[in-house]
Design a protein around this motif. Structure first.
Motif: not given
Length: 417
Positions: A72-74, A359-361, A396-398, A403-404
């Motif tokens: 996911x990008x971590x 999106x809100x996070x 807070x999942x993948x 998204x981040x």
């Protein structure tokens, strides 16, 4: 002689990048425990996510969770070692070392392009033999020894240090950075610092300063906050950070391990915003950070007082000589937790918020934490800036990490225009 970038470890390259600009980020993972439960691992109210370590049949699921966050990008994943603590029954030191080692080994395999990798006895990730490469950092989780969020229930100093020593010994060969997370008071962190200091003072780990970056894993410290933005015992983050820096310098300088960042986690994002705004509006502590929240104006000649400095340390330290830290934040998606909550007394999992979408996070929390200026309409005066280590905690999942990642990439592209 200048070091070639290809000779640097993955950790050194990330640190170099983060120091270069406040726009740089290190994207952390999310809540491993909750993700395990979503994938079929039983939510044992006794040992929680440690179930995935204790029972080998769940090891493959744990590895897949780590891999999901990386995909996911971590840039960094955290070992599933948070629940391996005496407070839930893990009191045998040798067993703790073994289980912590398993947690570290599974995370390291997930973080390596070839999952058959074995780290050396010094925990070097790195120069991965046979063409193996590390695709993410591994953070070694050191959580509260008794209960989360409960500063009134922590162990005494001697017993706490002893327990953290076992955890550190188990994680050490597999990780890049130690992460003391969900700390509810300064004393809890001091126990981790003392344990690290004792561990590195062993003859086996004594070495020249120039070799220390390869084998002395640095420390990240993350506090959990109450609804008021204070640390769970009521202390202000502005008061605690100088004391923490000083204590870490005093204990770490003899064995050459560094504290490299202060973060906030396992609390509501609104609480983190309050703590960050307190840091933002108190420029007298901005010199502790590589990239403080915007509004800082500290000259190179400025000096700072370190409270309770040891007799061997100078009473005045210039800002250019002081320990420098990165700021980080990884909130959870839990509904507000009762101050008297304990895992032992809970009969079911804490509920999740329905109003904190990816999106809100990003829009209301992560972006303002990270970026200064460029406020969007309706978001005026919300920008803080300076937060570079960003991810998520419980719930807070993948999908949130992905998204981040996407939006950080878009934001950086905008900066280049």
């Amino acid at each position: 002689m200048k070091t070639n970038d290809s000779q640097l470890t993955l950790l050194q390259r990330h640190l170099q990048r983060l120091k270069s600009s406040p726009s740089q980020t290190l994207l952390l993972d999310g809540g491993t425990g909750e993700e395990l439960f979503l994938r079929g691992v039983p939510d044992d109210r006794k040992i929680w996510s440690a179930t995935a370590i204790v029972h080998s049949k769940y090891h493959s699921i744990l590895k897949s969770v780590h891999e999901s966050f990386i995909e996911a990008g971590s840039d960094a994943i955290t070992t599933n070692s948070y629940g391996i603590v005496p407070g839930v029954g893990f009191r045998d030191g040798k067993e703790v070392v073994r289980l912590m080692g398993l947690a570290g080994e599974i995370a390291r395999k997930a973080a390596t392009a070839n999952s058959d990798v074995k780290t050396d006895e010094c925990g070097n990730d790195s120069n991965m033999k046979g063409g193996l490469t590390a695709r993410a950092l591994v953070l070694g989780s050191l959580g509260p020894l008794v209960e989360s969020y409960r500063p009134d229930l922590i162990m005494n100093r001697r017993d706490g240090v002893k327990c953290y020593r076992y955890a550190i010994e188990g994680l050490y060969p597999h990780i890049d950075v130690f992460l003391a997370e969900t700390m509810s008071c300064l004393e809890e962190v001091c126990q981790v610092v003392d344990a690290l200091s004792e561990f590195y003072h062993q003859e086996k780990y004594t070495m020249k300063w120039e070799d220390s970056l390869a084998t002395h894993h640095p420390l990240l410290v993350s506090f959990t906050l109450g609804a008021d933005g204070k640390i769970r015992n009521g202390d202000s983050v502005v008061e605690v950070i100088p004391k923490l820096v000083n204590y870490s310098r005093d204990r770490g300088i003899q064995c050459k391990f560094d504290m490299i960042g202060v973060m906030f986690n396992c609390c509501e994002p609104e609480s983190i915003t309050k703590a960050l705004k307190e840091i933002q509006t108190n420029p007298q502590i901005h010199h502790y950070f590589y990239h403080p929240p915007h509004g800082a104006s500290i000259s190179p000649e400025s000096t700072c007082d370190y409270p309770e400095v040891s007799q061997t340390q100078p009473q005045q330290i210039t800002s250019s000589e002081a320990t420098k830290l990165f700021l980080g934040a990884y909130a959870n998606r839990l509904t507000p937790v009762n101050p008297n909550w304990t895992l032992e007394s809970s009969t079911e999992a804490q509920g999740m918020r329905e109003d904190l979408s990816p999106e809100r996070y990003w829009k209301e929390f992560v972006r303002p934490w990270h970026r200064e200026g460029k406020e969007e309409k309706g978001m005026e005066n919300s920008s803080i800036g300076g937060v570079q280590l960003i991810g998520g905690c419980c719930g807070i999942g993948p999908d949130y990490v992905a998204f981040l990642k996407t939006h950080f990439m878009r934001t950086n592209d905008d900066d280049d225009l």
